[in-house]
Design an enzyme around this catalytic site. Structure first.
Site, mmCIF file in Angstrom:
data_model
loop_
_atom_site.group_PDB
_atom_site.id
_atom_site.type_symbol
_atom_site.label_atom_id
_atom_site.label_comp_id
_atom_site.label_asym_id
_atom_site.label_seq_id
_atom_site.Cartn_x
_atom_site.Cartn_y
_atom_site.Cartn_z
ATOM 1 N N LYS A 9 9.936 -0.853 -6.156
ATOM 2 C CA LYS A 9 10.769 -0.899 -4.956
ATOM 3 C C LYS A 9 12.214 -1.286 -5.302
ATOM 4 C CE LYS A 9 6.849 -1.956 -1.877
ATOM 5 N NZ LYS A 9 6.262 -2.971 -0.950
ATOM 6 N N TYR A 49 4.700 5.256 4.813
ATOM 7 C CA TYR A 49 4.191 4.053 5.485
ATOM 8 C C TYR A 49 3.668 4.345 6.886
ATOM 9 C CZ TYR A 49 5.731 0.768 1.834
ATOM 10 O OH TYR A 49 5.869 0.058 0.664
ATOM 11 N N ARG A 102 3.524 -9.319 -8.679
ATOM 12 C CA ARG A 102 4.142 -10.032 -7.542
ATOM 13 C C ARG A 102 4.117 -11.540 -7.779
ATOM 14 N NH1 ARG A 102 1.233 -6.307 -2.937
ATOM 15 N NH2 ARG A 102 2.853 -4.717 -2.717
ATOM 16 N N ASN A 112 8.593 -7.618 -2.206
ATOM 17 C CA ASN A 112 7.408 -7.766 -3.063
ATOM 18 C C ASN A 112 7.328 -6.742 -4.192
ATOM 19 O OD1 ASN A 112 6.512 -5.573 -1.639
ATOM 20 N ND2 ASN A 112 4.718 -6.583 -0.747
ATOM 21 N N HIS A 115 4.758 -1.084 -4.889
ATOM 22 C CA HIS A 115 3.675 -0.505 -4.080
ATOM 23 C C HIS A 115 2.657 0.107 -5.028
ATOM 24 C CE1 HIS A 115 1.531 2.105 -1.248
ATOM 25 N NE2 HIS A 115 1.601 3.013 -2.209
ATOM 26 N N GLU A 126 -0.716 10.164 -1.477
ATOM 27 C CA GLU A 126 0.601 9.674 -1.897
ATOM 28 C C GLU A 126 1.141 10.488 -3.077
ATOM 29 O OE1 GLU A 126 -0.113 5.048 -0.409
ATOM 30 O OE2 GLU A 126 -0.222 5.503 -2.543
HETATM 31 P P1 DAT Z 1 0.357 -3.775 0.107
HETATM 32 O O1 DAT Z 1 1.758 -3.343 -0.262
HETATM 33 O O2 DAT Z 1 -0.057 -5.021 -0.615
HETATM 34 O O3 DAT Z 1 -0.659 -2.655 -0.009
HETATM 35 P P2 DAT Z 1 0.231 -3.351 2.984
HETATM 36 O O4 DAT Z 1 -0.166 -1.949 2.687
HETATM 37 O O5 DAT Z 1 -0.634 -4.133 3.903
HETATM 38 O O6 DAT Z 1 0.395 -4.218 1.637
HETATM 39 O O7 DAT Z 1 1.692 -3.374 3.594
HETATM 40 C C1 DAT Z 1 2.694 -2.521 3.080
HETATM 41 C C2 DAT Z 1 3.970 -3.317 2.917
HETATM 42 O O8 DAT Z 1 4.410 -3.772 4.206
HETATM 43 C C3 DAT Z 1 3.816 -4.582 2.089
HETATM 44 O O9 DAT Z 1 3.971 -4.327 0.710
HETATM 45 C C4 DAT Z 1 4.896 -5.451 2.634
HETATM 46 C C5 DAT Z 1 4.963 -5.069 4.096
HETATM 47 N N1 DAT Z 1 4.170 -5.982 4.915
HETATM 48 C C6 DAT Z 1 2.825 -5.980 5.081
HETATM 49 N N2 DAT Z 1 2.416 -6.951 5.897
HETATM 50 C C7 DAT Z 1 3.554 -7.594 6.273
HETATM 51 C C8 DAT Z 1 3.841 -8.700 7.127
HETATM 52 N N3 DAT Z 1 2.851 -9.345 7.765
HETATM 53 N N4 DAT Z 1 5.123 -9.083 7.273
HETATM 54 C C9 DAT Z 1 6.115 -8.440 6.641
HETATM 55 N N5 DAT Z 1 5.937 -7.387 5.829
HETATM 56 C C10 DAT Z 1 4.674 -6.972 5.649
HETATM 57 MG MG MG Z 2 -0.732 -0.846 1.030
#
Ligand code: DAT
Ligand code: MG
Length: 148
Positions: A9, A49, A102, A112, A115, A126
């Protein structure tokens, strides 16, 4: 042989961590079969997303991922999807185990760093979204020493 899709990212790129993170994948034995720097469009970000559309953090997430260049890559190897997720760590860097990407480099969920695909279906979708057919199938000289 499994493939996983990864994005380094904008914060990872800005902080000069491309090499360190890619080196971890290489060292683990994963094979890079696609890699490109991308200035992500709003459209691509929203498609990538889409599952998070409507959530409170969605707009911030789109803003973050489009704010500066990213590096997108596809890695291949035995159990690659789970292997990469384990290397990445939990969604919130502050709670991620030391030794994970991370957990070693980040502090906040909105920064973070990386991805990674969360399952076989999302990996296929993807990879198709970001690279289409543009993967390189190549023989790595170390393959026989990493794959049985
Ligand atoms: P990951 O990237 O660990 O697969 P995810 O798919 O649940 O996590 O979410 C995608 C991204 O969205 C994640 O990297 C960061 C952001 N995100 C997820 N949950 C969040 C939250 N509660 N508050 C802020 N950003 C969030
Ligand atoms: Mg995810």
């Amino acid at each position: 042989m499994e493939r996983s899709f990864v994005i380094l990212k904008p914060d990872a790129v800005q902080r000069g961590l491309i090499g360190e993170i890619v080196a971890r994948f290489e060292r683990h034995g994963l094979k890079i079969v696609a890699m490109q720097m991308v200035q992500v469009s709003d459209d691509l970000a929203r498609r990538h997303y889409a599952v998070h559309e409507g959530k409170p953090f969605f707009d911030g997430l789109i803003q973050y991922i489009t704010s500066a260049p990213v590096v997108a890559l596809v890695v291949e190897g035995t159990g690659a999807i789970a292997v990469v997720r384990n290397m990445v760590g939990g969604t919130r860097p502050g709670d991620s185990a030391p030794g994970t990407i991370r957990g070693d480099y980040g502090l906040e969920v909105g920064r973070n760093l990386i991805h990674a695909s969360d399952g076989p279906e999302t990996a296929v979708a993807e990879i198709a979204l970001w690279f289409g057919e543009d993967l390189i199938e190549w023989q790595r000289c170390t393959d026989p020493w990493i794959f049985e």
